[in-house]
Design a protein around this motif. Structure first.
Motif, PDB file in Angstrom:
ATOM      1  N   ALA A 179       0.821  -1.211   0.000  1.00  0.00           N
ATOM      2  CA  ALA A 179       0.000   0.000   0.000  1.00  0.00           C
ATOM      3  C   ALA A 179       0.853   1.259   0.000  1.00  0.00           C
ATOM      4  CB  ALA A 179      -0.936  -0.003   1.215  1.00  0.00           C
ATOM      5  N   VAL A 180       1.896   1.297   0.835  1.00  0.00           N
ATOM      6  CA  VAL A 180       2.723   2.506   0.889  1.00  0.00           C
ATOM      7  C   VAL A 180       3.550   2.672  -0.385  1.00  0.00           C
ATOM      8  CG1 VAL A 180       4.888   1.686   1.957  1.00  0.00           C
ATOM      9  CG2 VAL A 180       3.967   3.933   2.542  1.00  0.00           C
ATOM     10  N   MET A 181       3.897   1.570  -1.039  1.00  0.00           N
ATOM     11  CA  MET A 181       4.614   1.672  -2.307  1.00  0.00           C
ATOM     12  C   MET A 181       3.711   2.285  -3.392  1.00  0.00           C
ATOM     13  SD  MET A 181       6.914  -1.824  -2.483  1.00  0.00           S
ATOM     14  CE  MET A 181       7.841  -1.260  -3.922  1.00  0.00           C
ATOM     15  N   ILE A 182       2.463   1.860  -3.442  1.00  0.00           N
ATOM     16  CA  ILE A 182       1.522   2.440  -4.410  1.00  0.00           C
ATOM     17  C   ILE A 182       1.285   3.914  -4.094  1.00  0.00           C
ATOM     18  CG2 ILE A 182      -0.842   2.345  -5.287  1.00  0.00           C
ATOM     19  CD1 ILE A 182      -0.789  -0.680  -4.717  1.00  0.00           C
ATOM     20  N   GLU A 183       1.105   4.216  -2.804  1.00  0.00           N
ATOM     21  CA  GLU A 183       0.894   5.606  -2.386  1.00  0.00           C
ATOM     22  C   GLU A 183       2.069   6.484  -2.794  1.00  0.00           C
ATOM     23  OE1 GLU A 183       0.035   7.625   1.942  1.00  0.00           O
ATOM     24  OE2 GLU A 183       1.973   6.678   1.568  1.00  0.00           O
ATOM     25  N   ALA A 184       3.296   6.017  -2.546  1.00  0.00           N
ATOM     26  CA  ALA A 184       4.481   6.810  -2.868  1.00  0.00           C
ATOM     27  C   ALA A 184       4.674   6.936  -4.371  1.00  0.00           C
ATOM     28  CB  ALA A 184       5.713   6.176  -2.230  1.00  0.00           C
ATOM     29  N   ALA A 185       4.475   5.830  -5.102  1.00  0.00           N
ATOM     30  CA  ALA A 185       4.693   5.848  -6.546  1.00  0.00           C
ATOM     31  C   ALA A 185       3.742   6.808  -7.243  1.00  0.00           C
ATOM     32  CB  ALA A 185       4.533   4.438  -7.120  1.00  0.00           C
ATOM     33  N   PHE A 186       2.479   6.788  -6.863  1.00  0.00           N
ATOM     34  CA  PHE A 186       1.502   7.643  -7.520  1.00  0.00           C
ATOM     35  C   PHE A 186       1.425   9.023  -6.882  1.00  0.00           C
ATOM     36  CE2 PHE A 186       0.212   3.612  -9.249  1.00  0.00           C
ATOM     37  CZ  PHE A 186      -0.305   3.922 -10.505  1.00  0.00           C
ATOM     38  N   GLY A 187       1.270   9.066  -5.539  1.00  0.00           N
ATOM     39  CA  GLY A 187       1.112  10.355  -4.869  1.00  0.00           C
ATOM     40  C   GLY A 187       2.335  11.235  -5.014  1.00  0.00           C
ATOM     41  N   TRP A 188       3.514  10.716  -4.620  1.00  0.00           N
ATOM     42  CA  TRP A 188       4.744  11.490  -4.730  1.00  0.00           C
ATOM     43  C   TRP A 188       5.230  11.576  -6.172  1.00  0.00           C
ATOM     44  CZ3 TRP A 188       6.101  14.900  -1.556  1.00  0.00           C
ATOM     45  CH2 TRP A 188       6.020  14.736  -0.176  1.00  0.00           C
ATOM     46  N   GLY A 189       5.039  10.483  -6.939  1.00  0.00           N
ATOM     47  CA  GLY A 189       5.496  10.495  -8.321  1.00  0.00           C
ATOM     48  C   GLY A 189       4.845  11.593  -9.139  1.00  0.00           C
ATOM     49  N   ALA A 190       3.550  11.781  -8.970  1.00  0.00           N
ATOM     50  CA  ALA A 190       2.850  12.841  -9.694  1.00  0.00           C
ATOM     51  C   ALA A 190       3.161  14.220  -9.125  1.00  0.00           C
ATOM     52  CB  ALA A 190       1.338  12.585  -9.652  1.00  0.00           C
ATOM     53  N   PHE A 191       3.322  14.289  -7.801  1.00  0.00           N
ATOM     54  CA  PHE A 191       3.552  15.590  -7.167  1.00  0.00           C
ATOM     55  C   PHE A 191       4.857  16.228  -7.624  1.00  0.00           C
ATOM     56  CE2 PHE A 191       4.608  18.353  -3.491  1.00  0.00           C
ATOM     57  CZ  PHE A 191       3.467  19.135  -3.503  1.00  0.00           C
ATOM     58  N   ALA A 192       5.809  15.409  -8.033  1.00  0.00           N
ATOM     59  CA  ALA A 192       7.092  15.942  -8.499  1.00  0.00           C
ATOM     60  C   ALA A 192       6.945  16.830  -9.730  1.00  0.00           C
ATOM     61  CB  ALA A 192       8.052  14.791  -8.808  1.00  0.00           C
ATOM     62  N   PHE A 193       5.815  16.718 -10.433  1.00  0.00           N
ATOM     63  CA  PHE A 193       5.630  17.457 -11.682  1.00  0.00           C
ATOM     64  C   PHE A 193       4.614  18.595 -11.554  1.00  0.00           C
ATOM     65  CE2 PHE A 193       7.062  13.208 -12.636  1.00  0.00           C
ATOM     66  CZ  PHE A 193       8.154  13.469 -13.463  1.00  0.00           C
ATOM     67  N   GLY A 210       1.278  14.621 -21.210  1.00  0.00           N
ATOM     68  CA  GLY A 210       0.998  15.849 -20.484  1.00  0.00           C
ATOM     69  C   GLY A 210       0.656  15.597 -19.027  1.00  0.00           C
ATOM     70  N   ALA A 211       0.664  16.676 -18.252  1.00  0.00           N
ATOM     71  CA  ALA A 211       0.421  16.585 -16.812  1.00  0.00           C
ATOM     72  C   ALA A 211      -0.994  16.142 -16.494  1.00  0.00           C
ATOM     73  CB  ALA A 211       0.712  17.928 -16.151  1.00  0.00           C
ATOM     74  N   ALA A 212      -1.971  16.547 -17.316  1.00  0.00           N
ATOM     75  CA  ALA A 212      -3.366  16.219 -17.017  1.00  0.00           C
ATOM     76  C   ALA A 212      -3.577  14.709 -16.947  1.00  0.00           C
ATOM     77  CB  ALA A 212      -4.282  16.841 -18.061  1.00  0.00           C
ATOM     78  N   ALA A 213      -2.960  13.967 -17.870  1.00  0.00           N
ATOM     79  CA  ALA A 213      -3.107  12.509 -17.865  1.00  0.00           C
ATOM     80  C   ALA A 213      -2.489  11.908 -16.605  1.00  0.00           C
ATOM     81  CB  ALA A 213      -2.450  11.918 -19.114  1.00  0.00           C
ATOM     82  N   LEU A 214      -1.332  12.411 -16.217  1.00  0.00           N
ATOM     83  CA  LEU A 214      -0.661  11.915 -15.013  1.00  0.00           C
ATOM     84  C   LEU A 214      -1.495  12.203 -13.771  1.00  0.00           C
ATOM     85  CD1 LEU A 214       1.858  10.729 -13.609  1.00  0.00           C
ATOM     86  CD2 LEU A 214       2.856  13.029 -13.672  1.00  0.00           C
ATOM     87  N   PHE A 215      -2.027  13.414 -13.686  1.00  0.00           N
ATOM     88  CA  PHE A 215      -2.815  13.796 -12.523  1.00  0.00           C
ATOM     89  C   PHE A 215      -4.149  13.032 -12.464  1.00  0.00           C
ATOM     90  CE2 PHE A 215      -0.651  18.246 -12.623  1.00  0.00           C
ATOM     91  CZ  PHE A 215       0.497  17.678 -12.102  1.00  0.00           C
ATOM     92  N   LEU A 216      -4.758  12.799 -13.620  1.00  0.00           N
ATOM     93  CA  LEU A 216      -6.020  12.057 -13.646  1.00  0.00           C
ATOM     94  C   LEU A 216      -5.818  10.613 -13.193  1.00  0.00           C
ATOM     95  CD1 LEU A 216      -7.750  13.319 -16.923  1.00  0.00           C
ATOM     96  CD2 LEU A 216      -8.600  13.570 -14.574  1.00  0.00           C
ATOM     97  N   ALA A 217      -4.732   9.988 -13.652  1.00  0.00           N
ATOM     98  CA  ALA A 217      -4.446   8.615 -13.231  1.00  0.00           C
ATOM     99  C   ALA A 217      -4.278   8.553 -11.719  1.00  0.00           C
ATOM    100  CB  ALA A 217      -3.194   8.104 -13.940  1.00  0.00           C
ATOM    101  N   THR A 218      -3.576   9.519 -11.158  1.00  0.00           N
ATOM    102  CA  THR A 218      -3.363   9.554  -9.709  1.00  0.00           C
ATOM    103  C   THR A 218      -4.666   9.810  -8.971  1.00  0.00           C
ATOM    104  OG1 THR A 218      -1.145  10.416 -10.110  1.00  0.00           O
ATOM    105  CG2 THR A 218      -1.993  10.601  -7.873  1.00  0.00           C
ATOM    106  N   ALA A 219      -5.529  10.650  -9.546  1.00  0.00           N
ATOM    107  CA  ALA A 219      -6.830  10.952  -8.935  1.00  0.00           C
ATOM    108  C   ALA A 219      -7.700   9.706  -8.836  1.00  0.00           C
ATOM    109  CB  ALA A 219      -7.545  12.033  -9.742  1.00  0.00           C
ATOM    110  N   LEU A 220      -7.518   8.759  -9.738  1.00  0.00           N
ATOM    111  CA  LEU A 220      -8.280   7.511  -9.691  1.00  0.00           C
ATOM    112  C   LEU A 220      -7.647   6.497  -8.736  1.00  0.00           C
ATOM    113  CD1 LEU A 220      -9.034   7.056 -13.512  1.00  0.00           C
ATOM    114  CD2 LEU A 220     -10.626   7.819 -11.728  1.00  0.00           C
TER     115      LEU A 220
END
Length: 386
Positions: A211-225, A355-365
């Motif tokens: 769970a924390v790996m998924i959280e870090a990969a998506f939450g932090w991964g997207a936040f970097a951009f 683009g950023a929108a696709a990355l952010f939308l994936a993370t939002a889901l």
């Protein structure tokens, strides 16, 4: 408080050189890209060392081990400020990362040793304030202080904080018996291999780590951009972008100040689900990009929601394998660093291609789905813990 001070200095080290790179490069007559080795060397050591520290903390005492690590980090961080060449600075950063990487996971494990489970989440959240302030300092104040006093003095300041923390920790070891606790009798280390076997063979431990790996990969991964997207969409200044990105820490501090009430009101499962939903809403706002002024609102919302979910994961990480608590929390912490690096790498490909929108939308889901899944798994675990 003393553990949080050491955690502040440790977390600040992770990001402090980001804004100092131009100065370091100019001082050593190198390119910024070449000077970036001082960033990667620290991150590599800081994250990887956590894979091996847990059994040592379990064996020799977590508070005592944190004290020794903070003392070593104080010396090595001060040496960073004295480095006379880029390779020397990179080596000092590598060693400083290897020392400072012990501080946060073993401090969390110590809190788990001495705090009953039902009161542990608020205690961990109070400890978390040191990390949050350290992150804010590393991201923002490093550049400001570097401009005012030079990059070497930034390291002297952080080294001084480690010195203060170490002095306080040593004093507590001498006068406070609680600082010398090795945990309850049923929660003592059985050896290096046995501790890792205990963690990795535990089904709930694997769930928490995944769970924390998924959280870090998506939450932090997207936040970097987020900063790069704000620059491209709205042509904001770097100062404005820094202030907006820093609102993440403000959201975290709001959570830390209200965690006791939130846990009492919603419970761990409700807090995790609510945090995931808030993260999803935040990334939907960022993906829409309707106006620049929505970004600080979204980032603050993300900071609050992220720590609602993350602190719940942290709390369960301290309990998932009590007989090897130091090892469990160290594996948990290392998983965050490894998943974050992978998430940023994949996020970069998505950002450049779609683009950023696709990355952010994936993370939002993903974030709300992750929270719901973890809350479902937690339901079956709660009765066993109690």
């Amino acid at each position: 408080m003393l553990l949080a001070l050491a955690g502040f200095a440790s977390q600040a080290q992770v990001r402090v050189t980001d804004s100092l790179l131009p100065q370091i490069a100019a001082d050593f007559d190198s390119s910024v890209g070449t000077a970036a080795i001082v960033v990667t060397s620290y991150a590599l050591a800081h994250g990887s060392i956590q894979l091996v520290i847990g059994p040592l903390g379990d064996r020799f005492g977590k508070y005592r081990t944190v004290t020794l690590a903070a003392g070593a980090a104080a010396i090595l961080v001060l040496l960073c400020g004295l480095a006379q060449s880029l390779p020397a600075l990179a080596l000092a950063r590598l060693l400083a990362g290897a020392a400072a990487g012990w501080v946060i996971p073993l401090s969390m494990a110590y809190v788990g040793d001495v705090t009953p489970y039902e009161r542990r989440q608020p205690a961990l959240a109070r400890y978390l304030t040191g990390q949050i302030f350290g992150q804010l300092f590393g991201q923002a104040a490093g550049g400001v202080l570097g401009d005012l006093f030079g990059w070497r003095n930034v390291f002297f300041l952080l080294g001084g904080l480690f010195v203060l923390a170490t002095a306080g920790l040593v004093f507590e070891l001498v006068v406070n018996p609680a600082a010398r606790t090795a945990g309850r009798p049923e929660e003592t280390s059985r050896g290096f291999l046995a501790d890792y076997a205990a963690v990795l063979s535990n089904r709930f431990a694997r769930i928490v780590i995944l769970a924390v790996m998924i959280e870090a990969a998506f939450g932090w991964g997207a936040f970097a951009f987020v900063g790069a997207d704000l620059r491209e969409r709205f042509a904001l200044s770097f100062t404005a972008i820094g202030l907006i990105v820093g609102m993440f820490g403000i959201g975290g501090l709001v959570y830390a100040s209200s965690v006791a009430q939130l846990v009492n009101r919603f419970g761990q499962r409700g807090l995790a689900i609510g945090g995931g939903v808030l993260c999803g809403l935040a990334y939907l706002l960022l993906a829409a990009g309707a106006a620049w002024w929505l970004a600080p609102i979204a980032v603050t919302l993300f900071g609050f929601g992220f720590y609602c979910l993350h602190n719940t994961l942290q709390t369960n990480a301290t309990q998932m394998t009590p007989q090897a608590r130091g090892t469990a929390v160290a594996v948990f912490s290392s998983a965050i660093y490894l998943a974050q690096m992978a998430g940023v790498a994949v996020g970069a490909l998505i950002f450049d291609s779609f683009g950023a929108a696709a990355l952010f939308l994936a993370t939002a889901l993903v974030m709300p789905a992750l929270a719901w899944w973890f809350a479902k798994k937690l339901r079956g675990q709660m009765s066993e813990i109690r």
